[in-house]
Design a protein around this motif. Sequence first.
Motif, PDB file in Angstrom:
ATOM      1  N   LYS A   5       0.859  -1.183   0.000  1.00 22.87           N
ATOM      2  CA  LYS A   5       0.000   0.000   0.000  1.00 22.87           C
ATOM      3  C   LYS A   5       0.892   1.228   0.000  1.00 22.87           C
ATOM      4  O   LYS A   5       2.095   1.148   0.249  1.00 22.87           O
ATOM      5  N   SER A   6       0.291   2.384  -0.266  1.00 25.31           N
ATOM      6  CA  SER A   6       1.091   3.600  -0.394  1.00 25.31           C
ATOM      7  C   SER A   6       1.828   3.952   0.883  1.00 25.31           C
ATOM      8  O   SER A   6       2.927   4.488   0.871  1.00 25.31           O
ATOM      9  N   TYR A  17      -9.563  -2.420  -6.559  1.00 26.94           N
ATOM     10  CA  TYR A  17     -10.372  -1.472  -7.328  1.00 26.94           C
ATOM     11  C   TYR A  17     -11.577  -2.169  -7.959  1.00 26.94           C
ATOM     12  O   TYR A  17     -12.681  -1.614  -7.996  1.00 26.94           O
ATOM     13  N   SER A  38      -2.720   2.772  -5.132  1.00 28.65           N
ATOM     14  CA  SER A  38      -2.931   2.328  -3.761  1.00 28.65           C
ATOM     15  C   SER A  38      -2.013   1.185  -3.359  1.00 28.65           C
ATOM     16  O   SER A  38      -2.170   0.610  -2.280  1.00 28.65           O
ATOM     17  N   THR A  84      -3.800  -4.750  -5.903  1.00 31.94           N
ATOM     18  CA  THR A  84      -4.404  -3.418  -5.939  1.00 31.94           C
ATOM     19  C   THR A  84      -5.452  -3.324  -7.042  1.00 31.94           C
ATOM     20  O   THR A  84      -6.535  -2.760  -6.839  1.00 31.94           O
ATOM     21  N   ARG A 100      -3.212   4.792   3.370  1.00 35.00           N
ATOM     22  CA  ARG A 100      -3.545   4.502   1.964  1.00 35.00           C
ATOM     23  C   ARG A 100      -4.438   5.617   1.464  1.00 35.00           C
ATOM     24  O   ARG A 100      -5.652   5.458   1.315  1.00 35.00           O
ATOM     25  N   ASP A 135      -4.765   8.217  -1.660  1.00 37.42           N
ATOM     26  CA  ASP A 135      -4.306   8.560  -3.001  1.00 37.42           C
ATOM     27  C   ASP A 135      -5.518   8.877  -3.865  1.00 37.42           C
ATOM     28  O   ASP A 135      -6.656   8.559  -3.515  1.00 37.42           O
ATOM     29  N   ILE A 165      -7.760   5.753  -5.271  1.00 41.89           N
ATOM     30  CA  ILE A 165      -8.803   5.163  -4.418  1.00 41.89           C
ATOM     31  C   ILE A 165      -9.937   6.155  -4.181  1.00 41.89           C
ATOM     32  O   ILE A 165     -11.080   5.759  -3.938  1.00 41.89           O
ATOM     33  N   THR A 222     -12.214   5.547   2.919  1.00 40.41           N
ATOM     34  CA  THR A 222     -11.033   4.706   2.959  1.00 40.41           C
ATOM     35  C   THR A 222     -10.186   5.066   4.167  1.00 40.41           C
ATOM     36  O   THR A 222      -9.911   6.241   4.434  1.00 40.41           O
TER      37      THR A 222
END
Length: 706
Positions: A194-195, A469, A221, A465, A493, A495, A498, A486
């Motif tokens: 994840k980010s 989505y 993400s 990821t 996470r 971004d 997402i 989220t």
Amino acid sequence: MVETGETWRLDGETITLVFIATGQDNINLAYFGRRLPEGENLDALARSGQFGKHENQPDTPPVGGFLPNLNAGYRGSAALQLQRADQALLTRFILDDVSVSQDKVDFIWLDADHRLELQLCWEIRSGDMIYARYTLKNEGEETAYVKEMASVMLPLPAQLDRMTQFAGRWTGEMQAKTRAMERGSIELMSHGGKSGFSGGDWLVLDSSHAAGALGYHFAWSGDHRVRIEVNEDGEKMLIGGSAPEQSAIPLGKHEIYQTPVAMFALATDQAALTAQFHQHVRSKHVLHRRDLTGPRKVHLNSWEALGFDLDESRLIALADHAAEIGIERFVLDDGWFKGRRSTNAGLGDWTVDTDLFPLGLKPLIDHVQSRDMDFGLWVEPEMVSPDSDLYRAHPDWVLSDRSNCPATERHQLALDLCHQGVADHLFACIDRLLSDNDISYLKWDHNRRNFPLASGNGIPEYMQTVSLYALLDRIQTAHPDVEIETCSSGGGRVDLAILGYCTRVWPSDNNDPIARLRIMDSWTRFLPLEVLGNHVGPSPNPVTGRRSETDFRAKVALFGHMGVEANPADMSPGERANLKAHIALYKEWRALLHSGDFRRLHHPDEGVYGQIAVGETRALAMAAQTRFAEYFNVAPLRLPGLDPDAYYEVTLPEPWPEKASAYLTDPDIWRDGMILSGMALAERGLALPLTHPETAWLIALEKVKS
């Protein structure tokens, strides 16, 4: 056939991009800056920006550009690394075509020997946000493997010499750190699927000696990597994309791999850069469902109020207290489902615990709705507890290296979303919850890193990821009226990819108002207030242990998507009245806060944080002091962004901070209002009592005719 020296131009509202074919089948940026006159001579522009050859270069000086050739002497990173049969695939891409439309340019390279096609697209979207991504297509018989592939190779404007990253940790997100971009390289990378908190997916580049600022974001993400390289000649390159895969991505015949989008924007200063990011996020390029959400409702989340000590009667009592202070959405957090009495068990078994709710969630939801609130629910679908019916039935559904003892974090494992059985099961569980119950909102949590990254079934980790989505999109399609937030251990996470599926983010699990001021100060550089959940937490704060007044916590929370993360029953009557008054203020001003032009306010006292949202006819500002001021009379608070030629009636909305209000010169003037010009407010500002720590003021400004 593309000729060396050929140029192409792309214009946004405020910027111009000029591209040039440099030879060696490469493309470079000849200009990236403020919008040029329509008649600009692009050939002269390109030539005037080129340096001559010097003694320590190849006879044909290499160019960085969008597809640098390392075999021709370029001393930097490549745009992509390919393999075939575990060996590096040596490619020779020939620039084949360039096509330009009103807001987009596409470059196409072909490798005839390996029958590969590489496409690069740059597109200008709302807010003059530039989207960049590469696409690789394999037309050959043999499988090609993508080991690494950038989303953007961005030659940086020469004047930019500083980088601000926003790394952090759990409960300490987005800590701004500025460093010089000096000879060599800077690399930032996330780990864990994840980010995360590493700070490489949100950057601001600016200059120590000139105007201008560039904002960069990697809209993905999963894991990311960004590298900034400065070579011996002073040329700077930003290389951004997803992190290298542990197992290369296979591309069979006719298969395509498209990188995630890298986004960047160039502005005259950091305030203008923030405005561009906010404009873009508010557009349908990001918030696809913005028109469906309506006014951002005030939340009350049950977690800090009850934790796992909940049942139907306690929740009904909490809902009653929530309604009395003006809450509009009641969110039942963790602990409602089968076997969930602690973090040790239950994840994955998404059925209502009938020991807590004998008749299911409906009686609670009916009661919440009878108090004019809608109902939200916490879920963590991507995770599973080893102590759960789901894991006992399907131990092969988790991300695993196929060991007998998979490693846990928070007593949980991550599900393999690429497994179709997992995806179908999760959709069925959530679809049933939303179909059987009148749920308006999901808080979608993700409290564990994804490890091991490879799923063990040969599917590359980036597909986890992509599968997330797909699951979110499937749920949205089936339940378009349900809003999703989220959350990932707070802001782990966050971004813009997402946000295409969710309506808001949870910036941090830390609701301490002093910590939140700093965290929100960083997030609002990129994200508008309406997508940033900002809640009034309890006192003492469960993370920091710090005690603070309700008035201070409420004013800080008002600038965001406001909510409450505390039990009103634990407050005194005065504290409840104060919180209720601030919730009413939020409702009065949220239309402006969530659509107006936002600015961070800069003050000479480093302990003062300020924000302002400006609309056509009114504005609202907030100033908060986090420490004991060095001087008793701090400098006036200046309010930029107003119409300098207009006049504004200035008031201080109540309730006021009790101690600080004693230092107002004439309280009645601040209640009744005084008329000042936008110029006076921006240049001189307002003398407010901001001496004592944990003091905050709201400033209301209504435009008047004279």
